[in-house]
Design a protein around this motif. Structure first.
Motif, short mmCIF file in Angstrom:
data_model
loop_
_atom_site.label_atom_id
_atom_site.label_comp_id
_atom_site.label_asym_id
_atom_site.label_seq_id
_atom_site.Cartn_x
_atom_site.Cartn_y
_atom_site.Cartn_z
N ALA A 126 0.83 -1.21 0.00
CA ALA A 126 0.00 0.00 0.00
C ALA A 126 0.86 1.26 0.00
O ALA A 126 0.50 2.28 -0.60
CB ALA A 126 -0.94 -0.01 1.20
N HIS A 127 2.02 1.20 0.66
CA HIS A 127 2.89 2.38 0.75
C HIS A 127 4.32 2.01 0.35
O HIS A 127 5.28 2.65 0.81
CB HIS A 127 2.88 2.94 2.17
N ARG A 128 4.44 1.01 -0.49
CA ARG A 128 5.76 0.60 -0.99
C ARG A 128 5.74 0.58 -2.52
O ARG A 128 4.76 0.16 -3.12
CB ARG A 128 6.12 -0.80 -0.47
N GLU A 129 6.84 1.00 -3.13
CA GLU A 129 6.92 0.99 -4.59
C GLU A 129 7.19 -0.42 -5.08
O GLU A 129 7.90 -1.19 -4.44
CB GLU A 129 8.00 1.95 -5.07
N ALA A 130 6.61 -0.76 -6.23
CA ALA A 130 6.83 -2.07 -6.84
C ALA A 130 6.75 -1.93 -8.35
O ALA A 130 6.04 -1.06 -8.87
CB ALA A 130 5.78 -3.06 -6.34
N SER A 131 7.48 -2.79 -9.01
CA SER A 131 7.44 -2.76 -10.47
C SER A 131 6.16 -3.41 -10.96
O SER A 131 5.48 -4.14 -10.23
CB SER A 131 8.65 -3.50 -11.03
N GLU A 132 5.85 -3.15 -12.24
CA GLU A 132 4.66 -3.75 -12.83
C GLU A 132 4.76 -5.26 -12.83
O GLU A 132 3.76 -5.96 -12.59
CB GLU A 132 4.47 -3.24 -14.26
N ALA A 133 5.95 -5.79 -13.05
CA ALA A 133 6.12 -7.25 -13.04
C ALA A 133 5.81 -7.83 -11.66
O ALA A 133 5.16 -8.88 -11.54
CB ALA A 133 7.54 -7.60 -13.47
N GLN A 134 6.29 -7.15 -10.61
CA GLN A 134 5.99 -7.61 -9.25
C GLN A 134 4.49 -7.59 -8.98
O GLN A 134 3.92 -8.53 -8.42
CB GLN A 134 6.71 -6.72 -8.23
N ILE A 135 3.85 -6.50 -9.35
CA ILE A 135 2.42 -6.36 -9.09
C ILE A 135 1.64 -7.46 -9.79
O ILE A 135 0.75 -8.10 -9.20
CB ILE A 135 1.92 -4.98 -9.54
N ARG A 136 1.98 -7.71 -11.04
CA ARG A 136 1.22 -8.73 -11.78
C ARG A 136 1.49 -10.14 -11.23
O ARG A 136 0.58 -10.97 -11.21
CB ARG A 136 1.58 -8.65 -13.27
N ARG A 137 2.70 -10.38 -10.80
CA ARG A 137 2.99 -11.69 -10.20
C ARG A 137 2.20 -11.89 -8.90
O ARG A 137 1.59 -12.94 -8.68
CB ARG A 137 4.49 -11.81 -9.93
N LEU A 138 2.17 -10.88 -8.05
CA LEU A 138 1.43 -10.99 -6.79
C LEU A 138 -0.08 -10.98 -7.03
O LEU A 138 -0.83 -11.63 -6.30
CB LEU A 138 1.81 -9.83 -5.86
N TYR A 139 -0.50 -10.25 -8.04
CA TYR A 139 -1.93 -10.23 -8.39
C TYR A 139 -2.42 -11.62 -8.79
O TYR A 139 -3.53 -12.03 -8.46
CB TYR A 139 -2.15 -9.23 -9.52
N ALA A 140 -1.57 -12.37 -9.48
CA ALA A 140 -1.95 -13.73 -9.89
C ALA A 140 -2.16 -14.65 -8.69
O ALA A 140 -2.88 -15.65 -8.79
CB ALA A 140 -0.87 -14.30 -10.82
N GLN A 141 -1.54 -14.33 -7.57
CA GLN A 141 -1.67 -15.16 -6.36
C GLN A 141 -2.82 -14.71 -5.48
O GLN A 141 -3.19 -15.42 -4.53
CB GLN A 141 -0.37 -15.11 -5.56
N ALA A 142 -3.38 -13.54 -5.72
CA ALA A 142 -4.33 -12.91 -4.79
C ALA A 142 -5.59 -13.75 -4.59
O ALA A 142 -6.07 -13.92 -3.45
CB ALA A 142 -4.68 -11.51 -5.26
N SER A 143 -6.17 -14.28 -5.65
CA SER A 143 -7.42 -15.05 -5.51
C SER A 143 -7.22 -16.27 -4.64
O SER A 143 -8.03 -16.58 -3.74
CB SER A 143 -7.94 -15.45 -6.89
N ALA A 144 -6.13 -17.02 -4.88
CA ALA A 144 -5.87 -18.21 -4.08
C ALA A 144 -5.62 -17.86 -2.62
O ALA A 144 -6.06 -18.56 -1.70
CB ALA A 144 -4.67 -18.97 -4.66
N GLN A 145 -4.90 -16.77 -2.39
CA GLN A 145 -4.63 -16.34 -1.01
C GLN A 145 -5.91 -15.94 -0.29
O GLN A 145 -6.10 -16.23 0.89
CB GLN A 145 -3.63 -15.19 -1.01
N ALA A 146 -6.81 -15.27 -1.01
CA ALA A 146 -8.08 -14.86 -0.40
C ALA A 146 -8.92 -16.08 -0.04
O ALA A 146 -9.55 -16.13 1.03
CB ALA A 146 -8.84 -13.95 -1.35
N LYS A 147 -8.95 -17.08 -0.94
CA LYS A 147 -9.72 -18.29 -0.64
C LYS A 147 -9.15 -19.00 0.60
O LYS A 147 -9.91 -19.46 1.46
CB LYS A 147 -9.70 -19.23 -1.84
N ALA A 148 -7.83 -19.11 0.67
CA ALA A 148 -7.21 -19.76 1.83
C ALA A 148 -7.51 -19.01 3.12
O ALA A 148 -7.67 -19.62 4.19
CB ALA A 148 -5.70 -19.85 1.61
N ALA A 149 -7.62 -17.69 3.05
CA ALA A 149 -7.91 -16.89 4.24
C ALA A 149 -9.30 -17.16 4.79
O ALA A 149 -9.56 -16.95 5.98
CB ALA A 149 -7.74 -15.41 3.93
N LEU A 150 -10.22 -17.62 3.94
CA LEU A 150 -11.60 -17.86 4.37
C LEU A 150 -11.79 -19.24 4.98
O LEU A 150 -12.78 -19.48 5.69
CB LEU A 150 -12.55 -17.68 3.18
#
Length: 592
Positions: free
Chosen positions: A52-76
């Motif tokens: 939220a307050h850290r700079e990241a490259s587009e490649a980093q963002i897209r890589r982490l974005y690909a993991q977001a759905s699975a991480q959200a499911k695991a959190a539930l």
């Protein structure tokens, strides 16, 4: 040689400049479709939220974005949602990124089977049955890992607290069938033997052998119970003898089914001196000095003395106490009090001797004792008027009377009460005219109730009331402190202290045989320590059934100062043809 070096330096900076041009300022994560605490759980589990307050490259963002759905499911899943559906969206907003997660939890897994096995000896105890019941009540509920862990650990703690010090959790499984959306909880403990108390050893005590054993709420051979160890620590702290109290069960050294208890003690300062100025509108400006001996001898006796010198009140008191430690905190007390009081309506000088017994009784503090009171007084006197002024009554008396009282108070925080109350009842009576100038009996009752309300509980409603009645064959023989008056800081504000009551034919207030006072007050705090108040008081002292309440209303300021609550009120009489103007009231002290 210099030019090639410059070119190499520029070439080394090019990748850094290229990376900086591809960097983004941060990521905004939005979770929709669920409320707290699920929103917070998902946000804490999705790695993107850390940027939220850290700079990241587009490649980093897209890589982490690909993991977001699975991480959200695991959190539930710890909340019982194993069939969740998460749709993610990635959007560039200026130099920032915005990731939106639309969540559908799906059908939750519910607990269909709860199997908790314990030894019969353990299940015989109510505390353990209650802890087991908390787990069994999960049947039919949505599976919640945190609630399950807390209930399981609570049962383990209940076993230990009840003396099953070798208890082992031998089976702990949660079987989840995601296809059927069901879960089975299977738990089993091997409780083992139940330990008993051994000896209690006191280290660092300043008292004779055996004195502190009176504070111990159990005997050697009783079953071990952690609640009793807490009671012992609270009793020793409450005795005010020690600066440090550590109650340590010797669990690692248990033998033959018994556990010894070591109590480490550090004596407190033996003598306490207190003093300082004070001010109150009922007493005027004054100074107070005190000396307390926490223990007089090796038997734990206590001695307390206090001197008060104020404009309208002077007292000198001493109290000697003999504690009788035990579950009821019993003590015997003897004392004396010299009092020189000068109010708006009376003056008196009295000496009072008292002997009583106090103890805890069904949650109340009970006091039973005898009082001997002797002195002279004038009633109806105003200021420095001569005693011969018409309408002033003079008298002297000696009274021997018994007194019994009950008092109790509860609060969530005695420094500043949000929810609390106090009650006090007292009965006094002579034995006819035996060793007394007059016979009398008296009943009094006082109550106070406090509740906070509103946003952040910044408002308080405070209600209080007082009532009393006297039966006597010679009212004129009663000193002012045994008569009823109204008016003052803790009575009807807007009137002077003890300035309200029945009057004689000269218009002098003499006090009454009945008392009834009520008050309602609302406080609002702008900050943690500062607030304002508005109040309405009503009451009077009266004879017979001729009750005509005086009304007082006004505004006040409240300050939670380092020395306690300070209340400054401005009160005025309402609908009183004889009293006008504004009266200042100042009170320093706790709510209850």
């Amino acid at each position: 040689m210099r030019r090639p070096r410059r070119r190499l330096a520029l070439l080394a900076l090019l990748p850094m400049l290229l990376f900086a041009s591809l960097a983004r300022a941060g990521v905004q994560l939005v979770v929709r479709g669920v409320d707290e605490p699920l929103q917070q759980a998902i946000a804490a589990s999705v790695t993107l939220s850390q940027y939220a307050h850290r700079e990241a490259s587009e490649a980093q963002i897209r890589r982490l974005y690909a993991q977001a759905s699975a991480q959200a499911k695991a959190a539930l899943e710890p909340y019982g949602y194993y069939d969740a559906d998460v749709v993610a969206q990635l959007q560039a907003v200026g130099r920032d990124w915005k990731v939106t997660l639309d969540v559908r939890t799906g059908e939750p897994v519910k607990v269909t089977t709860v199997d908790v096995r314990l030894d019969a000896a353990a299940l015989a105890l109510p505390s353990i049955r209650r802890a087991r019941g908390a787990i069994e009540r999960m049947r039919g509920q949505r599976l919640d890992d945190a609630a399950y862990d807390a209930a399981r650990d609570a049962l383990s703690a209940a076993l230990t607290a009840s003396g099953f010090l070798d208890a082992r959790l031998v089976t702990h499984r949660v079987e989840v069938d995601t296809a059927q959306h069901s879960a089975a909880i299977r738990l089993a403990w091997q409780a083992g033997r139940r330990y008993r108390y051994g000896a209690v050893h006191f280290e660092g005590s300043q008292f004779r052998e055996g004195f502190l054993q009176r504070y111990v709420p159990f005997k050697p051979g009783d079953y071990f119970d952690q609640d009793q160890l807490l009671q012992l620590q609270q009793a020793l702290n409450g005795a005010d003898y020690f600066a440090v109290v550590n109650v340590l069960p010797q669990i690692d050294e248990k033998a033959d089914g018994r556990v010894d208890v070591k109590v480490e003690l550090v004596p407190a300062k033996r003598t306490i001196y207190t003093g300082g100025p004070f001010i109150g509108t009922d007493t005027g400006f004054g100074v107070r000095a005190g000396m307390e001996r926490r223990w007089v001898n090796r038997r734990g006796h206590k001695w307390k003395n206090e001197l008060v010198l104020a404009q309208r009140l002077k007292t000198l008191s001493t109290l000697y106490s003999v504690p009788m430690p035990g579950a009821d905190q019993r003590s015997f007390n003897v004392g004396a009090n010299f009092r020189d009081a000068n109010t708006s309506t009376s003056q008196s000088r009295t000496l009072e001797l008292v002997g009583n017994e106090t103890r805890q009784w069904h949650g109340w503090t009970r006091t039973v004792g005898l009082h001997a009171l002797s002195g002279s007084f004038t009633v109806g006197k105003r200021g420095d008027e001569p005693d011969s002024t018409p309408g002033i009554e003079r008298g002297s008396s000696t009274l021997l009377f018994a007194e019994a009282s009950l008092s109790r108070k509860q609060a969530d925080n005695f420094d500043f009460v949000h929810r609390g109350w106090s009650f006090g009842f007292a009965a006094r009576s002579t034995a006819g005219d035996l060793l007394s100038s007059a016979s009398f009996s008296q009943l009094t009752a006082d109550a106070k109730w406090i509740r906070a309300f509103g946003a952040k509980r910044r408002n308080r409603l405070i209600l209080r009331g007082s009532a009393g009645h006297i039966w006597t064959d010679d009212f004129a023989a009663l000193p002012p402190q045994l008569r009823f008056f109204a008016g003052g800081d803790r009575s009807v504000r807007g009137y002077g202290f003890q300035s309200i009551g029945p009057e004689n034919s000269y218009g002098r207030v003499l006090g009454g045989v009945n008392l009834l006072v009520t008050s309602a007050e609302v406080e609002h705090y702008f900050t943690r320590n500062w607030g304002i108040a508005t109040f309405l008081d009503a009451g009077n002292a009266f004879d017979g059934t001729d009750y005509r309440p005086k009304l007082g209303a006004g505004l006040g300021v409240r300050w939670r100062s380092p020395v306690g609550m300070i209340r400054v009120d401005l009160g005025t009489p309402i609908h009183d043809s004889q009293r006008h103007g504004i009266v200042l009231h100042l009170v320093i002290g706790p709510d209850l």
